[in-house]
Design a protein around this motif. Structure first.
Motif: not given
Length: 365
Positions: A246-264
């Protein structure tokens, strides 16, 4: 310039405009007409023919334009302007924007203005129309969303030379700033835990990375680096189409510990680099309705009050502020184009406000 377009109408007709002296009378005359062939090259060739005629005869013979003998072309109606918009401007808009426009066009604008000539849709008419919508108890923002397509469609007809000028539209209604009340951390954790394994990554990306629904659908494994702990929002999927965020540009986001566990855990399932990180049960990107209903089922299972998936994004932004992040930092994480949008969330926690003013008590002591 003798062959030009009106600066106020860059897409308007090509005009031939030059002055000359009539050799018969010595009078200075001006030739000012739209070119017969509406291309830059065609207009210049017509201009050269006219100048050659003046050089040979000393004047331009009085000619009746054949188009003047024909009855004037009927004025474009709003319904015709809508079809023009679909063919010219709509393909350039984001799918979600066009779909939102057409919902209001079909529901409100075509039934009311479909057969109206564009010249009759003026400031007074639009103001009266807005008052009628207000009597139907529609909010200021909803009324704006109905009127904005009207303005866009007529403006497009003007830009393309199918209407003389854009009406002096009234100002849009003033919309009050919203105060966001996101779900609590306990509620979010309960919903994430209650979600089925194939739904959990989508909910976690919204809650712990602040991704919009379209960005959740568009995130691919090639955009996630579990080793460095970063994910990159490079695209979104809206109405089945891949578009820019929506903003028209890319962005990087650090992966929070709670999210990393689910993504792993999700990464252990076979997948290709360009496969969706949070797919539906079929392994394909979620549809708008599919993801919305899956989230509702997780809410019901967790016995959490009904809310929207977008509320998880509000939760992410608010929690970042609670953690002490500055507004510019949160703006970058959330992908807000304007800092003013981010700052709305900075005022959502009463406890933070109370803590902020305690500095004066300590100073007095």
């Amino acid at each position: 310039m003798t062959v030009r377009r009106d600066r106020r109408r860059p897409r308007g007709p090509w005009i031939i405009d030059f002055s000359y002296k009539d050799a018969r009378t010595g009078e200075k005359k001006r030739y000012f007409r739209n070119a017969t062939l509406q291309t830059a090259d065609g207009a210049r060739k017509e201009e050269r023919r006219l100048l050659v005629t003046i050089a040979e005869k000393g004047y331009l013979p009085d000619q009746v334009d054949e188009t003047e003998l024909k009855p004037p072309k009927p004025e474009m109606t709003f319904g015709e302007a809508v079809e023009l918009y679909k063919a010219t401007l709509a393909p350039k808009l984001k799918p979600s924007t066009h779909i939102g426009y057409m919902k209001n066009v079909d529901a409100y604008l075509l039934p009311r203005f479909g057969s109206w000539p564009l010249s009759k849709i003026d400031k007074a008419v639009v103001t009266a129309f807005d008052l009628e919508l207000a009597r139907e108890s529609l909010s200021a923002s909803t009324r704006n969303n109905i009127v904005i397509p009207l303005r866009t469609i007529i403006g497009n007809a003007v830009e393309l030379g199918h209407h003389d000028k854009k009406p002096d539209f009234p100002r849009l209604n003033r919309v009050k700033s919203k105060v966001y009340e996101p779900p609590s951390p306990e509620m979010v954790d309960a919903v994430v835990a209650a979600a089925p394994p194939h739904v959990r990554p989508a909910i976690a990306l919204a809650a712990y990375a602040g991704l919009r629904a379209g960005e959740v659908r568009g995130l691919r494994w090639c955009d996630v680096n579990l080793d460095t702990g970063l994910l990159f929002v490079r695209q979104a999927i809206t109405c089945g189409q891949v578009v820019a965020p929506k903003s028209g540009h890319e962005r990087g986001i650090p992966i929070a510990p709670a999210l990393k566990e689910i993504l792993v855990e999700a990464s252990k399932r076979p997948h290709k680099p360009k496969a969706p990180v949070a797919p539906s049960s079929k392994g394909t990107p979620w549809t708008e309705g599919g993801l919305r209903h899956a989230f509702k089922r997780a809410l019901a299972k967790a016995q959490v009050p009904a809310t929207r998936l977008h509320a998880l994004r509000h939760f992410f932004i608010t929690e970042c502020f609670k953690g002490g992040a500055s507004a510019p930092t949160v703006q970058q994480l959330a992908g807000h184009l304007h800092l003013s949008v981010t700052q709305r969330y900075a005022h959502t926690n009463d406890n933070l406000k109370k803590d902020a003013v305690q500095v004066f008590t300590r100073r007095s002591a």
